[in-house]
Scaffold this motif. Structure first.
Motif, PDB file in Angstrom:
ATOM      1  N   ARG A 166       0.865  -1.167   0.000  1.00 22.55           N
ATOM      2  CA  ARG A 166       0.000   0.000   0.000  1.00 22.55           C
ATOM      3  C   ARG A 166       0.908   1.225   0.000  1.00 22.55           C
ATOM      4  O   ARG A 166       1.284   1.726   1.057  1.00 22.55           O
ATOM      5  N   PRO A 167       1.289   1.722  -1.177  1.00 21.75           N
ATOM      6  CA  PRO A 167       2.307   2.763  -1.235  1.00 21.75           C
ATOM      7  C   PRO A 167       1.916   4.057  -0.569  1.00 21.75           C
ATOM      8  O   PRO A 167       2.755   4.912  -0.377  1.00 21.75           O
ATOM      9  N   TRP A 168       0.645   4.233  -0.244  1.00 22.06           N
ATOM     10  CA  TRP A 168       0.229   5.478   0.397  1.00 22.06           C
ATOM     11  C   TRP A 168       0.076   5.326   1.906  1.00 22.06           C
ATOM     12  O   TRP A 168      -0.236   6.255   2.604  1.00 22.06           O
ATOM     13  N   ALA A 169       0.292   4.118   2.460  1.00 23.35           N
ATOM     14  CA  ALA A 169      -0.136   3.815   3.823  1.00 23.35           C
ATOM     15  C   ALA A 169       0.661   4.569   4.875  1.00 23.35           C
ATOM     16  O   ALA A 169       0.125   4.936   5.910  1.00 23.35           O
ATOM     17  N   ASP A 170       1.960   4.798   4.656  1.00 24.84           N
ATOM     18  CA  ASP A 170       2.748   5.323   5.752  1.00 24.84           C
ATOM     19  C   ASP A 170       2.687   6.838   5.890  1.00 24.84           C
ATOM     20  O   ASP A 170       3.136   7.375   6.877  1.00 24.84           O
ATOM     21  N   ASP A 171       2.145   7.541   4.899  1.00 28.97           N
ATOM     22  CA  ASP A 171       2.080   8.987   5.079  1.00 28.97           C
ATOM     23  C   ASP A 171       0.746   9.576   4.630  1.00 28.97           C
ATOM     24  O   ASP A 171       0.573  10.781   4.659  1.00 28.97           O
ATOM     25  N   ASN A 172      -0.201   8.749   4.205  1.00 25.57           N
ATOM     26  CA  ASN A 172      -1.516   9.246   3.822  1.00 25.57           C
ATOM     27  C   ASN A 172      -2.593   8.296   4.314  1.00 25.57           C
ATOM     28  O   ASN A 172      -2.938   7.328   3.628  1.00 25.57           O
ATOM     29  N   PRO A 173      -3.113   8.489   5.522  1.00 22.59           N
ATOM     30  CA  PRO A 173      -4.144   7.585   6.030  1.00 22.59           C
ATOM     31  C   PRO A 173      -5.349   7.574   5.116  1.00 22.59           C
ATOM     32  O   PRO A 173      -5.662   8.556   4.440  1.00 22.59           O
ATOM     33  N   ARG A 174      -6.055   6.427   5.084  1.00 20.90           N
ATOM     34  CA  ARG A 174      -7.231   6.284   4.244  1.00 20.90           C
ATOM     35  C   ARG A 174      -8.243   7.370   4.588  1.00 20.90           C
ATOM     36  O   ARG A 174      -8.577   7.607   5.742  1.00 20.90           O
ATOM     37  N   THR A 175      -8.753   8.032   3.572  1.00 17.19           N
ATOM     38  CA  THR A 175      -9.708   9.112   3.793  1.00 17.19           C
ATOM     39  C   THR A 175     -11.123   8.597   3.676  1.00 17.19           C
ATOM     40  O   THR A 175     -11.384   7.595   3.004  1.00 17.19           O
ATOM     41  N   PRO A 176     -12.076   9.265   4.312  1.00 10.30           N
ATOM     42  CA  PRO A 176     -13.460   8.792   4.291  1.00 10.30           C
ATOM     43  C   PRO A 176     -14.229   9.177   3.038  1.00 10.30           C
ATOM     44  O   PRO A 176     -15.407   8.859   2.925  1.00 10.30           O
ATOM     45  N   ASP A 177     -13.600   9.874   2.085  1.00 11.85           N
ATOM     46  CA  ASP A 177     -14.337  10.368   0.914  1.00 11.85           C
ATOM     47  C   ASP A 177     -14.472   9.270  -0.126  1.00 11.85           C
ATOM     48  O   ASP A 177     -13.902   9.321  -1.204  1.00 11.85           O
ATOM     49  N   LEU A 178     -15.243   8.228   0.211  1.00  8.84           N
ATOM     50  CA  LEU A 178     -15.462   7.110  -0.690  1.00  8.84           C
ATOM     51  C   LEU A 178     -16.544   7.446  -1.700  1.00  8.84           C
ATOM     52  O   LEU A 178     -17.433   8.247  -1.446  1.00  8.84           O
ATOM     53  N   THR A 179     -16.485   6.795  -2.842  1.00  8.27           N
ATOM     54  CA  THR A 179     -17.567   6.917  -3.807  1.00  8.27           C
ATOM     55  C   THR A 179     -18.770   6.128  -3.305  1.00  8.27           C
ATOM     56  O   THR A 179     -18.674   5.344  -2.349  1.00  8.27           O
ATOM     57  N   ALA A 180     -19.910   6.303  -3.971  1.00  6.91           N
ATOM     58  CA  ALA A 180     -21.113   5.572  -3.566  1.00  6.91           C
ATOM     59  C   ALA A 180     -20.886   4.064  -3.663  1.00  6.91           C
ATOM     60  O   ALA A 180     -21.325   3.300  -2.788  1.00  6.91           O
ATOM     61  N   ALA A 181     -20.213   3.612  -4.730  1.00  8.31           N
ATOM     62  CA  ALA A 181     -19.937   2.177  -4.875  1.00  8.31           C
ATOM     63  C   ALA A 181     -19.044   1.674  -3.750  1.00  8.31           C
ATOM     64  O   ALA A 181     -19.263   0.588  -3.194  1.00  8.31           O
ATOM     65  N   GLU A 182     -18.034   2.467  -3.399  1.00 10.52           N
ATOM     66  CA  GLU A 182     -17.125   2.060  -2.329  1.00 10.52           C
ATOM     67  C   GLU A 182     -17.827   2.028  -0.979  1.00 10.52           C
ATOM     68  O   GLU A 182     -17.528   1.172  -0.130  1.00 10.52           O
ATOM     69  N   ARG A 183     -18.791   2.931  -0.764  1.00 15.48           N
ATOM     70  CA  ARG A 183     -19.543   2.899   0.497  1.00 15.48           C
ATOM     71  C   ARG A 183     -20.385   1.636   0.597  1.00 15.48           C
ATOM     72  O   ARG A 183     -20.524   1.058   1.679  1.00 15.48           O
ATOM     73  N   VAL A 184     -20.950   1.199  -0.515  1.00 16.49           N
ATOM     74  CA  VAL A 184     -21.718  -0.052  -0.507  1.00 16.49           C
ATOM     75  C   VAL A 184     -20.810  -1.220  -0.144  1.00 16.49           C
ATOM     76  O   VAL A 184     -21.138  -2.050   0.717  1.00 16.49           O
ATOM     77  N   LEU A 185     -19.661  -1.303  -0.808  1.00 15.02           N
ATOM     78  CA  LEU A 185     -18.746  -2.417  -0.568  1.00 15.02           C
ATOM     79  C   LEU A 185     -18.212  -2.427   0.857  1.00 15.02           C
ATOM     80  O   LEU A 185     -17.940  -3.495   1.413  1.00 15.02           O
ATOM     81  N   ALA A 186     -18.058  -1.242   1.454  1.00 14.29           N
ATOM     82  CA  ALA A 186     -17.489  -1.146   2.798  1.00 14.29           C
ATOM     83  C   ALA A 186     -18.549  -1.142   3.893  1.00 14.29           C
ATOM     84  O   ALA A 186     -18.207  -1.154   5.074  1.00 14.29           O
ATOM     85  N   ALA A 187     -19.828  -1.142   3.534  1.00 16.47           N
ATOM     86  CA  ALA A 187     -20.904  -1.036   4.528  1.00 16.47           C
ATOM     87  C   ALA A 187     -20.935  -2.244   5.461  1.00 16.47           C
ATOM     88  O   ALA A 187     -20.665  -3.372   5.047  1.00 16.47           O
ATOM     89  N   ALA A 188     -21.277  -1.982   6.715  1.00 16.40           N
ATOM     90  CA  ALA A 188     -21.345  -3.066   7.702  1.00 16.40           C
ATOM     91  C   ALA A 188     -22.411  -4.096   7.354  1.00 16.40           C
ATOM     92  O   ALA A 188     -22.284  -5.275   7.697  1.00 16.40           O
ATOM     93  N   ASP A 189     -23.471  -3.673   6.664  1.00 16.53           N
ATOM     94  CA  ASP A 189     -24.549  -4.606   6.332  1.00 16.53           C
ATOM     95  C   ASP A 189     -24.464  -5.110   4.887  1.00 16.53           C
ATOM     96  O   ASP A 189     -25.436  -5.675   4.370  1.00 16.53           O
ATOM     97  N   ALA A 190     -23.319  -4.936   4.243  1.00 17.11           N
ATOM     98  CA  ALA A 190     -23.174  -5.393   2.857  1.00 17.11           C
ATOM     99  C   ALA A 190     -23.369  -6.902   2.769  1.00 17.11           C
ATOM    100  O   ALA A 190     -22.789  -7.667   3.544  1.00 17.11           O
ATOM    101  N   ALA A 191     -24.212  -7.331   1.839  1.00 14.89           N
ATOM    102  CA  ALA A 191     -24.462  -8.754   1.608  1.00 14.89           C
ATOM    103  C   ALA A 191     -24.281  -9.031   0.126  1.00 14.89           C
ATOM    104  O   ALA A 191     -24.545  -8.170  -0.717  1.00 14.89           O
TER     105      ALA A 191
END
Length: 260
Positions: free
Chosen positions: A134-159
């Motif tokens: 993850r070349p961005w991991a050590d100086d750029n923490p993951r940001t919360p600005d996900l796309t709508a598709a990414e929010r679906v994939l990351a959702a706690a209730d994703a089935a």
């Protein structure tokens, strides 16, 4: 280049190896596939690495030295792939990026041994504890600005619901009721016939099929369905004339029944 390609601190091209050995999570896979749809360089790179990995998979197993895993895990933390410098060349492409891509082309065309070595390292790293570059991991923490598709994939209730086609291709529907959206992910899916397109449909509680968008003409895709999926009872795929239809004109080639 998409907005995600320009995220500070990481280069989307660097994910081709991890993608080839299925070492990305759902969100990273969606981002890379969005890039892959319009980057011929990365498509070639992924194809070459997959071919090399297939060759490795059919080779006689060789027991690695006992110290190799520890050495790889120790040394990989000292190596961080950096994105190329962005000084524009006269033709508009960054100088370092253009040079790097020129160096990569001979690997695809003739130097299979080097490509096999790259694939071997990727497979070893993925197998040695699930380590992911993850070349961005050590100086750029993951940001919360996900796309709508990414929010679906990351959702706690994703089935998810999977379908495998006779030719070995697969399609997966991921739905999040809390997000009210659904995503389809395809792997190695053959393109629609000439003059035709795959169309997506959401089934309402009343059993009606409502248009939910068209599939792109690529084998591996992650697509956000149009429409409200919060109460959908199913997802269908039909083959329609180019441009799509307001109502299905053929029987679905696949139907995914969704849990309520």
């Amino acid at each position: 280049m998409t907005d995600h390609d320009q995220t500070p601190g990481w280069d989307v091209h660097a994910l081709s190896g991890a993608y080839a050995v299925d070492a990305l999570d759902d969100v990273e896979r969606a981002r890379f596939e969005a890039h892959l749809a319009h980057c011929a360089e990365c498509r070639d790179e992924v194809d070459g690495l997959r071919e090399a990995a297939a060759v490795l998979g059919s080779a006689e197993p060789v027991e690695p030295p006992a110290a190799l895993r520890d050495r790889v895990l120790e040394e990989i933390t000292q190596i961080r792939p950096l994105p190329p410098q962005s000084t524009p060349a006269p033709g508009g492409a960054p100088v370092e990026l253009a040079a790097a891509r020129r160096r990569l082309r001979p690997l695809r065309s003739g130097r299979t041994g080097h490509l096999l070595l790259v694939a071997a390292v990727l497979v070893l790293v993925a197998a040695a504890g699930g380590l992911l570059l993850r070349p961005w991991a050590d100086d750029n923490p993951r940001t919360p600005d996900l796309t709508a598709a990414e929010r679906v994939l990351a959702a706690a209730d994703a089935a998810s619901v999977d379908k495998r086609f006779p030719d070995g291709s697969t399609a997966t529907i991921v739905i999040s009721r809390s997000e009210g959206r659904a995503v389809i992910r395809t792997t190695d899916m053959a393109p629609a016939p000439d003059g035709r397109v795959y169309e997506l449909w959401l089934q309402t509680p009343a059993g009606e099929l409502e248009p939910a968008g068209l599939m792109p003409d690529v084998r591996d895709a992650t697509v956000l369905l149009d429409g409200d999926a919060s109460r959908a009872t199913g997802v269908g795929i039909t083959v329609e004339p180019d441009g799509g239809s307001d109502q299905p004109t053929s029987q679905p080639i696949a139907f995914f029944t969704l849990d309520s």
